[in-house]
Design a protein around this motif. Structure first.
Motif, PDB file in Angstrom:
ATOM      1  N   GLN A   1      43.780  -1.616  49.158  1.00 27.43           N
ATOM      2  CA  GLN A   1      43.045  -2.324  50.202  1.00 27.43           C
ATOM      3  C   GLN A   1      41.622  -1.823  50.404  1.00 27.43           C
ATOM      4  OE1 GLN A   1      44.807  -4.071  54.013  1.00 27.43           O
ATOM      5  NE2 GLN A   1      44.041  -2.086  54.700  1.00 27.43           N
ATOM      6  N   PRO A   2      41.384  -0.525  50.654  1.00 30.00           N
ATOM      7  CA  PRO A   2      40.003  -0.088  50.875  1.00 30.00           C
ATOM      8  C   PRO A   2      39.130  -0.226  49.634  1.00 30.00           C
ATOM      9  CG  PRO A   2      41.461   1.803  50.696  1.00 30.00           C
ATOM     10  CD  PRO A   2      42.337   0.585  50.780  1.00 30.00           C
ATOM     11  N   ILE A   3      39.722  -0.078  48.460  1.00 34.25           N
ATOM     12  CA  ILE A   3      38.959  -0.206  47.217  1.00 34.25           C
ATOM     13  C   ILE A   3      38.498  -1.641  47.032  1.00 34.25           C
ATOM     14  CG2 ILE A   3      39.044   0.090  44.709  1.00 34.25           C
ATOM     15  CD1 ILE A   3      41.333   2.133  45.222  1.00 34.25           C
ATOM     16  N   ARG A   4      39.403  -2.568  47.263  1.00 29.32           N
ATOM     17  CA  ARG A   4      39.073  -3.991  47.117  1.00 29.32           C
ATOM     18  C   ARG A   4      38.018  -4.404  48.123  1.00 29.32           C
ATOM     19  NH1 ARG A   4      40.320  -8.625  49.632  1.00 29.32           N
ATOM     20  NH2 ARG A   4      41.736  -7.573  51.060  1.00 29.32           N
ATOM     21  N   ILE A   5      38.196  -4.031  49.388  1.00 22.21           N
ATOM     22  CA  ILE A   5      37.266  -4.447  50.435  1.00 22.21           C
ATOM     23  C   ILE A   5      35.891  -3.824  50.208  1.00 22.21           C
ATOM     24  CG2 ILE A   5      36.743  -4.300  52.898  1.00 22.21           C
ATOM     25  CD1 ILE A   5      39.741  -4.507  53.441  1.00 22.21           C
ATOM     26  N   ALA A   6      35.856  -2.530  49.921  1.00 22.63           N
ATOM     27  CA  ALA A   6      34.575  -1.838  49.764  1.00 22.63           C
ATOM     28  C   ALA A   6      33.800  -2.348  48.562  1.00 22.63           C
ATOM     29  CB  ALA A   6      34.800  -0.329  49.646  1.00 22.63           C
TER      30      ALA A   6
END
Length: 253
Positions: free
Chosen positions: A110-115
């Motif tokens: 999740q954080p990798i995709r969003i960032a």
């Protein structure tokens, strides 16, 4: 007024870091375009800027929506004449406190995709106009710049996301430098000022962040705003492809 006549877009402008950037940019003369997903929160920050004599406009845009990001950037460039500064500080909605070996794939990604997605989309949207202008500054935010793993706390995919964005910053600087566009990172090593008072791990996280510093304090939101103004101004005209170390000495470079 280091940013007089400049147009800045801040994605995630209603958050703690975002509002600090908005306040700092506007305080130095920039017209700030506040972008986020909650109109009332954006308007509250913009109202404070205007009350202090600054210039601010708000827009509800999902920084993960390709078409919406492009449309907004085009509108800013057309209406204000330029995009001079772009910075993305949207919340990556990361999951922490769970060991990687026990974490779900969804929570890790999740954080990798969003960032990475939001940084790519917002940067690309601004860069297309900055290339035409042959000038502009793109700022990224987060991390400590040291590349060291977090040993005392389970941080999930958050640090992986920051490192990915950091390399994207370097690559963008290499590709955009020929057009007079500078790309810089802001590395704080963590801001304890924004931790909720009722957070169970607050004391542990604070000690983890402050304990590594030479100044025995963490960076503040005001520190971030001041560093961002400098980075975006002509005072830093020779700086690109690097990060501004505002870790209070947690990282030596």
């Amino acid at each position: 007024m280091l940013l007089e006549g400049k147009n800045a877009i801040v994605y995630g402008a209603a958050g703690q870091v975002g509002s600090a950037l908005v306040t700092a940019f506007a305080g130095h003369g920039a017209k700030v375009h506040l972008v986020g997903r909650t109109r009332s929160a954006l308007d509250a920050v913009a109202d404070r800027v205007v009350a202090d004599g600054g210039h601010a406009e708000t827009a509800v845009v999902d920084a993960l929506d390709e078409a919406a990001v492009d449309e907004h950037a085009d509108a800013v460039a057309a209406g204000s004449g330029s995009i001079d500064i772009s910075v993305n500080v949207i919340d990556v909605a990361d999951v922490q406190g769970t060991p990687l070996a026990e974490m779900s794939l969804q929570d890790f990604e999740q954080p990798i995709r969003i960032a990475t997605r939001s940084t790519f989309l917002t940067t690309r949207a601004a860069a297309r106009h900055m290339i035409r202008q042959r000038s502009g500054v793109i700022l990224t935010f987060g991390g400590d710049g040291g590349g060291e793993p977090i040993r005392d706390y389970w941080i999930g995919g958050f640090q992986v996301a920051l490192v990915a964005v950091d390399f994207l910053r370097r690559q963008l600087a290499a590709e955009l430098g020929g057009y007079g566009i500078r790309v810089l990172g802001l590395h704080t090593g963590g801001i304890v000022e924004g931790l909720p008072d009722n957070l169970p791990e607050r004391e542990t996280i604070t000690e983890m962040i402050v304990g590594k510093t030479m100044l025995k304090r963490a960076a503040t939101f005001a520190d971030v705003g001041n560093a961002a103004v400098f980075a975006a101004s002509d005072l830093a005209a020779s700086m690109t492809a690097t990060s501004l170390n505002i870790t209070c000495g947690a990282v030596t470079d």
